[in-house]
Design a protein around this motif. Structure first.
Motif, short mmCIF file in Angstrom:
data_model
loop_
_atom_site.label_atom_id
_atom_site.label_comp_id
_atom_site.label_asym_id
_atom_site.label_seq_id
_atom_site.Cartn_x
_atom_site.Cartn_y
_atom_site.Cartn_z
N LEU A 22 26.27 30.60 43.08
CA LEU A 22 27.30 29.59 43.68
C LEU A 22 27.19 29.91 45.09
CD1 LEU A 22 29.84 28.87 41.30
CD2 LEU A 22 27.94 27.61 41.70
N ALA A 23 26.91 31.05 45.48
CA ALA A 23 27.39 31.86 47.03
C ALA A 23 26.40 31.67 48.00
CB ALA A 23 28.22 33.18 46.66
N ALA A 24 25.89 30.45 48.16
CA ALA A 24 24.61 30.32 49.01
C ALA A 24 25.21 30.50 50.62
CB ALA A 24 24.14 28.90 49.10
N THR A 25 26.26 30.43 50.96
CA THR A 25 27.05 30.53 51.94
C THR A 25 28.12 31.21 52.07
OG1 THR A 25 28.02 28.68 52.39
CG2 THR A 25 25.72 28.45 52.96
N PRO A 26 28.63 31.82 53.31
CA PRO A 26 30.05 32.60 52.98
C PRO A 26 31.24 31.57 52.73
CG PRO A 26 28.80 32.97 55.36
CD PRO A 26 27.86 32.01 54.65
N ALA A 27 31.19 30.49 52.88
CA ALA A 27 32.35 29.60 52.57
C ALA A 27 32.49 29.23 51.17
CB ALA A 27 32.12 28.16 53.22
N LEU A 28 31.27 29.59 50.36
CA LEU A 28 31.33 29.33 48.91
C LEU A 28 32.16 30.43 48.11
CD1 LEU A 28 28.01 27.59 48.29
CD2 LEU A 28 30.16 26.47 48.25
N ALA A 29 32.20 31.69 48.72
CA ALA A 29 32.79 32.64 47.76
C ALA A 29 34.43 32.56 48.07
CB ALA A 29 32.24 34.11 48.55
N GLN A 30 34.90 31.75 48.69
CA GLN A 30 36.25 31.60 48.95
C GLN A 30 37.00 30.76 47.70
OE1 GLN A 30 37.01 29.60 52.66
NE2 GLN A 30 35.81 31.29 53.56
N GLY A 31 36.25 30.71 46.46
CA GLY A 31 36.72 30.01 45.42
C GLY A 31 37.77 31.00 44.61
N PRO A 32 38.12 30.50 43.39
CA PRO A 32 39.11 31.33 42.58
C PRO A 32 38.75 32.65 42.19
CG PRO A 32 38.36 29.32 41.59
CD PRO A 32 37.66 29.31 42.88
N GLY A 33 39.45 33.65 42.10
CA GLY A 33 39.15 34.82 41.82
C GLY A 33 38.93 35.73 43.06
N TRP A 34 38.58 35.37 44.09
CA TRP A 34 38.32 36.13 45.42
C TRP A 34 39.34 36.19 46.32
CZ3 TRP A 34 34.44 39.59 45.25
CH2 TRP A 34 33.42 39.44 44.44
N ALA B 126 44.00 42.31 42.29
CA ALA B 126 44.23 43.67 41.93
C ALA B 126 44.04 43.90 40.16
CB ALA B 126 45.70 44.28 42.08
N ASP B 127 44.59 42.73 39.65
CA ASP B 127 44.62 42.48 38.36
C ASP B 127 43.11 42.32 37.48
OD1 ASP B 127 44.49 40.04 39.18
OD2 ASP B 127 45.74 39.12 37.65
N GLU B 128 42.16 42.40 38.23
CA GLU B 128 40.79 42.18 37.87
C GLU B 128 40.00 43.29 38.03
OE1 GLU B 128 38.83 38.48 38.83
OE2 GLU B 128 40.54 37.34 38.78
N GLN B 129 38.75 43.21 37.62
CA GLN B 129 37.78 44.56 37.67
C GLN B 129 37.52 44.50 39.24
OE1 GLN B 129 34.42 44.35 35.28
NE2 GLN B 129 33.38 46.05 36.22
N PRO B 130 37.64 45.75 39.52
CA PRO B 130 37.48 45.83 41.28
C PRO B 130 36.04 45.64 41.64
CG PRO B 130 38.31 48.08 40.11
CD PRO B 130 38.06 46.92 39.13
N ASP B 131 35.95 44.76 42.55
CA ASP B 131 34.47 44.50 43.47
C ASP B 131 35.19 43.93 44.68
OD1 ASP B 131 31.97 44.16 43.79
OD2 ASP B 131 31.67 42.45 42.47
N ALA B 132 33.90 44.02 45.66
CA ALA B 132 34.28 43.57 47.04
C ALA B 132 32.89 42.92 47.35
CB ALA B 132 34.64 44.43 47.77
N ALA B 133 32.57 41.80 48.15
CA ALA B 133 31.39 41.02 48.54
C ALA B 133 31.72 40.93 50.01
CB ALA B 133 31.44 40.12 47.70
N ALA B 134 30.47 41.11 50.81
CA ALA B 134 30.76 40.75 52.52
C ALA B 134 29.27 40.03 52.64
CB ALA B 134 30.74 42.09 53.12
#
Length: 118
Positions: free
Chosen positions: A10-22, A68-76
């Motif tokens: 789903l994350a073809a562009t930076p704007a798409l990763a702003q969805g739920p869970g991030w 914080a209540d989910e499995q740790p991850d980061a994306a850039a």
């Protein structure tokens, strides 16, 4: 793992990763390795900022982390250009801290990975 693969699809562009869970962050912490000198550096780059490491110019367009209540991850979302190659783009896309090999910079001299987003 399925969740990560779905996020990538789903994350073809930076704007798409702003969805739920991030959660959007302002600063990406990156780890860079110069394979020739074995120098490892930690780089902090604010979203919208370009930083340099060796001959690389690294631009951070977006940075997100899991709550914080989910499995740790980061994306850039990174765009990397190599000045040794006349500023040619050598990478553009999402890098994930929890799965660095999923979408990585393939470069003869440098390795780059996301550590976290703050």
């Amino acid at each position: 793992m399925r969740r990560l693969v779905a996020a990538l699809a789903l994350a073809a562009t930076p704007a798409l990763a702003q969805g739920p869970g991030w959660v959007a962050g302002e600063t990406a912490e990156l780890q860079a390795l110069d394979k020739v000198t074995a120098r490892i550096s930690t780089i902090e780059a604010r979203v919208g900022q370009t930083v340099t490491f060796g001959t690389l110019e690294i631009a951070v367009s977006a940075c997100h982390r899991r709550p914080a209540d989910e499995q740790p991850d980061a994306a850039a979302w990174l765009t990397v250009k190599d000045n040794r190659l006349n500023g040619q783009r050598v990478f553009a896309g999402w890098m994930f801290a929890a799965s660095p090999a999923l979408n990585m910079l393939e470069h003869a001299v440098y390795d780059l990975r996301v550590l976290e987003c703050r």
